[in-house]
Scaffold this motif. Structure first.
Motif, mmCIF file in Angstrom:
data_model
loop_
_atom_site.group_PDB
_atom_site.id
_atom_site.type_symbol
_atom_site.label_atom_id
_atom_site.label_comp_id
_atom_site.label_asym_id
_atom_site.label_seq_id
_atom_site.Cartn_x
_atom_site.Cartn_y
_atom_site.Cartn_z
ATOM 1 N N ASN A 39 0.865 -1.183 0.000
ATOM 2 C CA ASN A 39 0.000 0.000 0.000
ATOM 3 C C ASN A 39 0.898 1.229 0.000
ATOM 4 O O ASN A 39 1.852 1.294 0.797
ATOM 5 C CB ASN A 39 -0.909 0.034 1.230
ATOM 6 N N VAL A 40 0.623 2.175 -0.872
ATOM 7 C CA VAL A 40 1.534 3.309 -1.022
ATOM 8 C C VAL A 40 0.799 4.640 -0.883
ATOM 9 O O VAL A 40 -0.373 4.767 -1.256
ATOM 10 C CB VAL A 40 2.260 3.284 -2.387
ATOM 11 N N VAL A 41 1.526 5.600 -0.338
ATOM 12 C CA VAL A 41 1.074 7.003 -0.279
ATOM 13 C C VAL A 41 2.258 7.840 -0.745
ATOM 14 O O VAL A 41 3.340 7.784 -0.149
ATOM 15 C CB VAL A 41 0.669 7.417 1.147
ATOM 16 N N ILE A 42 2.068 8.584 -1.806
ATOM 17 C CA ILE A 42 3.174 9.335 -2.421
ATOM 18 C C ILE A 42 2.811 10.808 -2.469
ATOM 19 O O ILE A 42 1.743 11.188 -2.977
ATOM 20 C CB ILE A 42 3.465 8.812 -3.839
ATOM 21 N N ARG A 43 3.739 11.640 -1.956
ATOM 22 C CA ARG A 43 3.489 13.083 -1.903
ATOM 23 C C ARG A 43 4.590 13.884 -2.594
ATOM 24 O O ARG A 43 4.676 15.098 -2.413
ATOM 25 C CB ARG A 43 3.360 13.527 -0.445
ATOM 26 N N ASP A 44 5.435 13.209 -3.394
ATOM 27 C CA ASP A 44 6.489 13.949 -4.109
ATOM 28 C C ASP A 44 6.755 13.295 -5.461
ATOM 29 O O ASP A 44 6.508 12.097 -5.657
ATOM 30 C CB ASP A 44 7.770 14.005 -3.278
ATOM 31 N N PHE A 68 1.850 17.830 -7.018
ATOM 32 C CA PHE A 68 1.954 17.360 -5.649
ATOM 33 C C PHE A 68 1.821 18.480 -4.620
ATOM 34 O O PHE A 68 1.762 18.208 -3.417
ATOM 35 C CB PHE A 68 3.273 16.605 -5.452
ATOM 36 N N SER A 69 1.742 19.726 -5.069
ATOM 37 C CA SER A 69 1.433 20.804 -4.125
ATOM 38 C C SER A 69 -0.043 20.782 -3.745
ATOM 39 O O SER A 69 -0.431 21.297 -2.689
ATOM 40 C CB SER A 69 1.793 22.164 -4.732
ATOM 41 N N GLN A 70 -0.865 20.157 -4.605
ATOM 42 C CA GLN A 70 -2.306 20.109 -4.371
ATOM 43 C C GLN A 70 -2.838 18.685 -4.208
ATOM 44 O O GLN A 70 -3.923 18.487 -3.661
ATOM 45 C CB GLN A 70 -3.048 20.775 -5.544
ATOM 46 N N ASN A 71 -2.095 17.695 -4.687
ATOM 47 C CA ASN A 71 -2.603 16.325 -4.727
ATOM 48 C C ASN A 71 -1.568 15.345 -4.193
ATOM 49 O O ASN A 71 -0.399 15.680 -3.996
ATOM 50 C CB ASN A 71 -2.964 15.945 -6.172
ATOM 51 N N MET A 72 -2.011 14.105 -3.994
ATOM 52 C CA MET A 72 -1.122 13.014 -3.631
ATOM 53 C C MET A 72 -1.594 11.759 -4.362
ATOM 54 O O MET A 72 -2.722 11.710 -4.881
ATOM 55 C CB MET A 72 -1.092 12.789 -2.121
ATOM 56 N N VAL A 73 -0.751 10.759 -4.397
ATOM 57 C CA VAL A 73 -1.070 9.495 -5.061
ATOM 58 C C VAL A 73 -1.181 8.416 -4.003
ATOM 59 O O VAL A 73 -0.331 8.317 -3.107
ATOM 60 C CB VAL A 73 0.018 9.127 -6.096
ATOM 61 N N LEU A 77 -11.776 8.617 2.439
ATOM 62 C CA LEU A 77 -12.430 9.493 3.408
ATOM 63 C C LEU A 77 -11.394 10.276 4.188
ATOM 64 O O LEU A 77 -10.366 9.726 4.586
ATOM 65 C CB LEU A 77 -13.285 8.673 4.379
ATOM 66 N N ALA A 78 -11.681 11.545 4.439
ATOM 67 C CA ALA A 78 -10.737 12.398 5.155
ATOM 68 C C ALA A 78 -11.378 12.963 6.411
ATOM 69 O O ALA A 78 -12.527 13.400 6.402
ATOM 70 C CB ALA A 78 -10.279 13.540 4.258
ATOM 71 N N THR A 79 -10.639 12.931 7.517
ATOM 72 C CA THR A 79 -10.997 13.648 8.732
ATOM 73 C C THR A 79 -9.814 14.535 9.101
ATOM 74 O O THR A 79 -8.808 14.570 8.396
ATOM 75 C CB THR A 79 -11.303 12.685 9.896
ATOM 76 N N LYS A 80 -9.927 15.236 10.220
ATOM 77 C CA LYS A 80 -8.824 16.091 10.655
ATOM 78 C C LYS A 80 -7.629 15.276 11.117
ATOM 79 O O LYS A 80 -6.506 15.781 11.174
ATOM 80 C CB LYS A 80 -9.304 17.011 11.776
ATOM 81 N N THR A 81 -7.866 14.003 11.442
ATOM 82 C CA THR A 81 -6.787 13.204 12.023
ATOM 83 C C THR A 81 -6.237 12.126 11.103
ATOM 84 O O THR A 81 -5.119 11.654 11.322
ATOM 85 C CB THR A 81 -7.263 12.539 13.328
ATOM 86 N N LYS A 82 -6.996 11.706 10.068
ATOM 87 C CA LYS A 82 -6.496 10.646 9.192
ATOM 88 C C LYS A 82 -7.274 10.597 7.886
ATOM 89 O O LYS A 82 -8.350 11.179 7.753
ATOM 90 C CB LYS A 82 -6.560 9.291 9.881
ATOM 91 N N VAL A 83 -6.701 9.864 6.934
ATOM 92 C CA VAL A 83 -7.373 9.542 5.674
ATOM 93 C C VAL A 83 -7.547 8.030 5.638
ATOM 94 O O VAL A 83 -6.595 7.288 5.917
ATOM 95 C CB VAL A 83 -6.544 10.011 4.459
ATOM 96 N N SER A 125 -3.331 15.516 1.509
ATOM 97 C CA SER A 125 -3.523 15.602 2.954
ATOM 98 C C SER A 125 -2.248 15.119 3.609
ATOM 99 O O SER A 125 -1.639 14.140 3.173
ATOM 100 C CB SER A 125 -4.707 14.738 3.408
ATOM 101 N N ASP A 126 -1.826 15.801 4.658
ATOM 102 C CA ASP A 126 -0.628 15.386 5.375
ATOM 103 C C ASP A 126 -0.957 14.495 6.572
ATOM 104 O O ASP A 126 -0.074 14.126 7.344
ATOM 105 C CB ASP A 126 0.161 16.615 5.842
ATOM 106 N N ALA A 127 -2.242 14.149 6.708
ATOM 107 C CA ALA A 127 -2.660 13.265 7.800
ATOM 108 C C ALA A 127 -2.226 11.830 7.504
ATOM 109 O O ALA A 127 -2.009 11.456 6.349
ATOM 110 C CB ALA A 127 -4.179 13.336 7.963
ATOM 111 N N PRO A 128 -2.100 10.987 8.532
ATOM 112 C CA PRO A 128 -1.782 9.574 8.309
ATOM 113 C C PRO A 128 -2.852 8.910 7.447
ATOM 114 O O PRO A 128 -4.027 9.287 7.504
ATOM 115 C CB PRO A 128 -1.760 8.980 9.726
ATOM 116 N N VAL A 129 -2.448 7.906 6.672
ATOM 117 C CA VAL A 129 -3.377 7.203 5.775
ATOM 118 C C VAL A 129 -3.524 5.759 6.247
ATOM 119 O O VAL A 129 -2.532 5.062 6.456
ATOM 120 C CB VAL A 129 -2.887 7.234 4.316
#
Length: 411
Positions: free
Chosen positions: A177-182, A208-213, A234-240, A271-275
């Motif tokens: 499972n991957v989360v990529i922000r750059d 990547f300034s507006q989105n993530m993969v 789904l996104a909350t203030k604490t996680k995705v 989102s910079d929250a944990p996924v």
């Protein structure tokens, strides 16, 4: 002044009569008082039911209230975000505390109960005819929707996503499972995914300034004759939370023994929250296409489930016009599912990706196909739609919509 005098006369007269022994004794007065205080049926508290529905967290798919005969309330809700509480249907008396019957999902499977057996027949009829006029009840019953504003569950906000690639032969053979922000990490993942290809497909542009993969790779745990699909983000203030399905062929399907490495890669708002990734297993549901047109008479975006002939005739007339023959559907065994995109540009289209059943709900997945980047569209409006038949079920039906551009990888 006069009103106060006249209002006091009956009470004064009663005291005088009692004191004189006329008009009955004290016992008579007590009996009369008891009759005046006979309890009356409790008034139905509509506001309490609205508050209950508005506070429900597992109701992102459906959240509806009906008033039945002015004395009972039926509540139907469904959610794609609560794996062990994905639907609930309840019949109440005058208040939310007066629960008559209920059926719902749970960690132990579907649960049904009726505290009042006299309500069971009505409850069974209503929950099996959620989309029918008058909820399937005869003309002796009056059914009225209870309107209210629902601002969505507090569990999270749905994040629309766009598919970048969906493959069955990834070169990545481990479960991942991957989360990529750059950009550099994305470039490396793209190269790894297509390492076995003689020609690597062009890498989609991602800001990547507006989105993530985010992506799911099943690797050697890929399912035979199946696939993987991200169905909800789904996104909350604490996680995705990323919800994905491991999709299996129908149970009776004979599968060819072919090694696959299935994956799905999408882009969503950054989102910079944990996924967190949540997996579910589901079987494919056979689908029979009824109609697939680019200009439906239904001109607003709509997702529908039809379980009775009258509603089907009305929908077909709106969609195809009164002159086109109504396709036959056996509603004792089947139900109609439809997707209408509403007004889009003529170079956009609709693609049905299939239906699945995980034992708790039926999920219908479809894609809004966009034109390739840089392609100019003729300025005309289209109304794409698809209507199809699947086996009848009392499970809630939820819809997953994604977008994709031709040239992006996928099937």
């Amino acid at each position: 002044m006069n009103k106060r005098i006249f209002g006091a006369v009956p009470a004064l007269l009663a005291l005088l009569l009692a004191g004189c022994g006329g008009g009955g004794d004290a016992k008579d007065v007590q009996i009369a008082s008891q009759k005046e205080n006979v309890p009356v049926p409790q008034a139905l508290d509509t506001a309490a039911f609205i508050k209950l529905a508005q506070g429900e967290t597992c109701a992102d798919q459906k959240n509806r209230l009906w008033l039945i005969d002015g004395k009972q309330v039926f509540w139907d809700r469904a959610s794609a975000r609560c794996p062990d509480n994905s639907y609930s249907r309840k019949l109440f008396g005058a208040t939310p505390d007066a629960l008559l019957c209920s059926t719902s999902d749970s960690i132990a499977g579907p649960q049904t109960s009726c505290a009042n057996d006299t309500a069971r027949a009505l409850f069974d009829t209503v929950q099996k005819n959620l989309e029918a006029p008058n909820l399937g009840l005869d003309a002796s019953h009056k059914v009225e929707p209870i309107p209210f504003q629902y601002n969505g569950p507090v569990l999270g906000t749905a994040m629309p996503f766009t598919t970048l690639a969906k493959e069955s032969n990834s070169a990545i053979t481990r479960s991942l499972n991957v989360v990529i922000r750059d950009q550099s990490s994305f470039a490396q993942l793209w190269a790894d995914n297509y390492a076995n290809n003689s020609v690597v497909p062009p890498m989609p542009a991602v800001d990547f300034s507006q989105n993530m993969v985010i992506g799911v790779f099943l690797g050697d745990s890929s399912v035979a004759c199946g696939g993987v699909a991200i169905v909800d983000v789904l996104a909350t203030k604490t996680k995705v939370t990323v919800d994905y399905e491991r999709r299996h062929a129908p149970p009776d399907t004979a599968c060819i023994a072919v090694v696959e490495h299935q994956m799905h890669l999408v882009t969503v708002a950054r989102s910079d929250a944990p996924v967190e990734f949540v997996a579910h297993d589901a079987n494919a549901v056979p689908v029979k296409l009824i109609d697939f047109v680019g200009n439906s008479g239904v001109q607003n975006a709509r997702e529908v489930v039809v379980k009775d002939a009258a509603s089907w005739a009305a929908l077909w007339s709106e969609h195809a016009g009164k002159d086109k023959a109504l396709p036959a559907v056996d509603f004792s065994k089947q139900m109609v599912v439809g997707v209408f995109l509403g007004p889009v540009m003529s170079c956009e289209s609709l693609r049905l990706d299939g239906a699945t059943n995980d034992g708790k709900q039926i999920r219908v997945s479809y894609t809004h196909m966009l034109p390739p980047m840089g392609v100019m569209c003729i300025a005309t409006v289209a109304y794409p739609s698809q209507l199809f038949v699947i086996d009848r079920s009392d499970l809630p039906v939820v819809f997953t919509k994604e977008t994709m551009r031709p040239g992006q990888l996928g099937h």
